[in-house]
Design an enzyme around this catalytic site. Sequence first.
Site, mmCIF file in Angstrom:
data_model
loop_
_atom_site.group_PDB
_atom_site.id
_atom_site.type_symbol
_atom_site.label_atom_id
_atom_site.label_comp_id
_atom_site.label_asym_id
_atom_site.label_seq_id
_atom_site.Cartn_x
_atom_site.Cartn_y
_atom_site.Cartn_z
ATOM 1 N N ARG A 100 -4.197 -2.179 8.866
ATOM 2 C CA ARG A 100 -4.678 -3.735 8.650
ATOM 3 C C ARG A 100 -4.978 -4.664 10.072
ATOM 4 N NH1 ARG A 100 -5.384 -8.156 6.740
ATOM 5 N NH2 ARG A 100 -4.024 -8.946 8.234
ATOM 6 N N LYS A 154 8.618 0.515 4.955
ATOM 7 C CA LYS A 154 7.197 1.371 4.709
ATOM 8 C C LYS A 154 5.989 0.963 5.242
ATOM 9 C CE LYS A 154 4.482 -0.058 2.390
ATOM 10 N NZ LYS A 154 3.639 -0.755 1.672
ATOM 11 N N THR A 155 5.068 1.451 5.673
ATOM 12 C CA THR A 155 3.851 1.514 6.079
ATOM 13 C C THR A 155 3.199 2.374 6.859
ATOM 14 O OG1 THR A 155 2.111 -0.337 6.873
ATOM 15 C CG2 THR A 155 4.099 -0.658 7.901
ATOM 16 N N ASP A 209 5.548 -8.199 5.353
ATOM 17 C CA ASP A 209 5.462 -9.106 4.097
ATOM 18 C C ASP A 209 6.378 -8.914 3.038
ATOM 19 O OD1 ASP A 209 3.450 -10.645 5.540
ATOM 20 O OD2 ASP A 209 1.769 -9.705 4.377
ATOM 21 N N LYS A 267 -25.293 17.242 17.435
ATOM 22 C CA LYS A 267 -26.541 16.259 16.825
ATOM 23 C C LYS A 267 -26.016 14.948 16.479
ATOM 24 C CE LYS A 267 -27.693 18.617 12.437
ATOM 25 N NZ LYS A 267 -28.687 19.509 11.728
ATOM 26 N N TYR A 268 -24.885 14.650 16.142
ATOM 27 C CA TYR A 268 -24.438 13.472 15.729
ATOM 28 C C TYR A 268 -23.448 12.729 16.191
ATOM 29 C CZ TYR A 268 -26.297 15.512 11.126
ATOM 30 O OH TYR A 268 -27.212 16.230 10.443
ATOM 31 N N GLY A 277 0.820 -1.291 0.102
ATOM 32 C CA GLY A 277 -0.071 -0.118 -0.082
ATOM 33 C C GLY A 277 0.738 1.333 0.094
ATOM 34 N N MET A 321 -7.750 3.303 9.162
ATOM 35 C CA MET A 321 -6.919 2.214 8.414
ATOM 36 C C MET A 321 -6.090 1.809 9.458
ATOM 37 S SD MET A 321 -5.594 2.465 4.487
ATOM 38 C CE MET A 321 -6.684 1.856 3.459
ATOM 39 N N GLU A 354 -9.484 -0.607 11.731
ATOM 40 C CA GLU A 354 -9.842 -1.328 10.689
ATOM 41 C C GLU A 354 -9.641 -2.836 10.808
ATOM 42 O OE1 GLU A 354 -8.447 -0.529 6.166
ATOM 43 O OE2 GLU A 354 -6.629 -1.418 7.422
ATOM 44 N N ASP A 383 0.876 1.761 8.553
ATOM 45 C CA ASP A 383 0.099 1.128 9.740
ATOM 46 C C ASP A 383 1.107 1.087 10.891
ATOM 47 O OD1 ASP A 383 -1.845 0.306 7.972
ATOM 48 O OD2 ASP A 383 -1.124 -1.860 7.806
ATOM 49 N N TYR A 422 -7.468 5.737 2.747
ATOM 50 C CA TYR A 422 -7.030 6.094 1.438
ATOM 51 C C TYR A 422 -6.625 7.599 1.424
ATOM 52 C CZ TYR A 422 -8.179 1.473 0.404
ATOM 53 O OH TYR A 422 -8.138 0.191 0.295
ATOM 54 N N ARG A 469 1.023 -5.456 -4.876
ATOM 55 C CA ARG A 469 1.030 -6.586 -3.919
ATOM 56 C C ARG A 469 1.389 -8.010 -4.404
ATOM 57 N NH1 ARG A 469 -0.439 -4.757 0.977
ATOM 58 N NH2 ARG A 469 -1.922 -3.002 0.915
HETATM 59 P P1 FBP Z 1 0.999 -2.175 3.567
HETATM 60 O O1 FBP Z 1 0.745 -2.736 4.755
HETATM 61 O O2 FBP Z 1 1.097 -2.799 2.332
HETATM 62 O O3 FBP Z 1 1.619 -0.564 3.942
HETATM 63 O O4 FBP Z 1 -0.615 -1.570 3.616
HETATM 64 C C1 FBP Z 1 -1.157 -1.009 4.471
HETATM 65 C C2 FBP Z 1 -2.586 -0.810 4.167
HETATM 66 O O5 FBP Z 1 -2.668 0.647 3.804
HETATM 67 C C3 FBP Z 1 -3.614 -1.030 5.194
HETATM 68 O O6 FBP Z 1 -3.745 -0.097 6.290
HETATM 69 C C4 FBP Z 1 -4.971 -1.478 4.488
HETATM 70 O O7 FBP Z 1 -5.705 -2.407 5.143
HETATM 71 C C5 FBP Z 1 -4.383 -1.875 3.223
HETATM 72 O O8 FBP Z 1 -3.104 -1.233 2.865
HETATM 73 C C6 FBP Z 1 -5.515 -1.578 2.046
HETATM 74 O O9 FBP Z 1 -4.966 -2.398 0.957
HETATM 75 P P2 FBP Z 1 -5.420 -1.818 -0.573
HETATM 76 O O10 FBP Z 1 -4.567 -0.921 -0.991
HETATM 77 O O11 FBP Z 1 -4.972 -3.086 -1.334
HETATM 78 O O12 FBP Z 1 -6.780 -1.625 -0.390
#
Ligand code: FBP
Length: 552
Positions: free
Chosen positions: A252, A202-203, A176, A242-243, A81, A250, A311, A205, A425, A145
């Site tokens: 994973r 990188k990530t 991964d 009111k909400y 991602g 995000m 998420e 997350d 995103y 991926r």
């Molecule tokens: P990476 O671990 O590859 O950095 O991706 C993380 C992530 O952004 C997660 O937070 C999310 O669940 C996933 O990618 C979404 O993947 P995709 O881009 O395939 O929709």
Amino acid sequence: MEISALQQARYGYQPKLPAGLARNIQEIAAQFGASTESAAHQEDLKAIFKHTYGKPLVTFVKGANDQMRRPLRAAVILSGGQAPGGHNVIAGLYDGLKKGNPSSTLYGFLGGPSGLIDNKHVLLTGERIGAYRNTGGFDIIGAGRTKVETPQQFAASLETVKQLKLDAVVVIGGDDSNTNAALLAEYFIEHGSPAQVIGCPKTIDGDLKNEYIEISFGFDTAVKTYSELIGNIARDVNSNKKYWHFIKLMGRSASHITLECALQTHPNVCLISEEVEAKGMPLDQIVGQITESIVKRSNNKEDFGVVLIPEGLVEFIPEIKKLIQELNGLMGAHKAEFAGLQGLENQLAWLEPRLSGHSRNLIAELPEDIAQQLLMDRDPHGNVQVSRIETERLLLEMAAKNLEALKKQGTYRGKFSPLTHFFGYEGRSAFPSNFDADYCYALGFSAFALIASGLTGYISSVRNLSAGPAEWVAGGVPFTMMMNLEQRQGVKKPVIKKALVDLEGAPFRAFAAARDVWALTTDYRFPGAIQYYGPPEVCDQITQTLRLERPC
Ligand code: FBP
């Protein structure tokens, strides 16, 4: 393409380098520590990584290094991602290569690891890189991926490396992808290739971290982007009162993003998956916690609030976790048969005799669309695509049912108007914050220094991140040091250990100490938008997570 004023201005931003790398190129020397051990399963990993196991840690210091001026041919892959700063890793790598020797060459594999397998590449020129400096996204070469997994894919990767006469491949990815990079490094040596493999953490997350990788890049920018949005929503709801906003964030698996956003914005309820798992909290109890805050705030005439949901939560709720494990096993073992089933009804009928009694009942009770989302295709690493499961709606609907029941009993008289959001995103391709711009550039430059020093099987590392960039410490961490064996789709595999939220760690403890007050009162904090220009206390703030985990 029309260039925005900010993009134009960001081209002029010169990322800062740590002192160890900001010197004459031939004075950047690798200092080696003692040899290392893997995180667990040492004997098994020694047998798998015969050539790359147990290498020493590397730090770049002042010294003499005539290897740095060698002309090199390298290629880079963006894997998984998007995360803000990927372009700067490439820029740092390119600048290092060119500083070392102007005739060095950098290629980019297109669309992620499949570019390596299929030899789809572009030459990365100064002009091309110049158009992407300090920008978000991975669009310079695209990402993907695909996992290099089969013997054919490994052989094809080696063939590409030979055809392009590469000295090194740099894999920019998460746990991964870096596991894959570790396997490639080993494979190349085993097959007599001198090509080196270097990774970059990188990530968004934030779960690729350990003693030596203080944070993966992209986390800083992503959490600041989400926190801005949550703060804006909190201010909005505090205005119209009111909400109830149910916001899924995000991440994973790990809840680092949600935890950091909670520390930044003080929501009324924030769920942390790791706590849910540790306490074995069933779905009812989680919904009960949300309902309690709604009722108590309503009693204070505050029929509004903000709930943050990680998420990956569904995979940590004990009964859903068990269901997902059973589904993964069945869907993995009968891939083609399951793919041929048309519609939810047929899928459920096929699953019925195969699932345990508890899982069978659970999937039947879940709202149809949630059940459907649990049965969607897995990603190439066998993971459920949690970003597509609407947990926020599941929790909201269940809370609404609880509230209805309480209304009937006469113990709740409020008005519940819920709204849902999913922030993911939005944060992955933002202009990197100054922190990520500097950090990524340093990671890329450090990757070059590892290559020039003739090393393979390392992830580029930059440490001491709570201090300013000049005091950061660049170097490399052997892949195998971060690895253990884990069960993946029924098979034990070597993988880089994912860092989940530590319930004993300072960030979680800070959150746990404050959350009861946030549940009842309105104590929102408004971080505002990322600032790129201005005083350092506004522009160069590190995350609360980093500040609490690595106090200066
Ligand atoms: P990476 O671990 O590859 O950095 O991706 C993380 C992530 O952004 C997660 O937070 C999310 O669940 C996933 O990618 C979404 O993947 P995709 O881009 O395939 O929709």
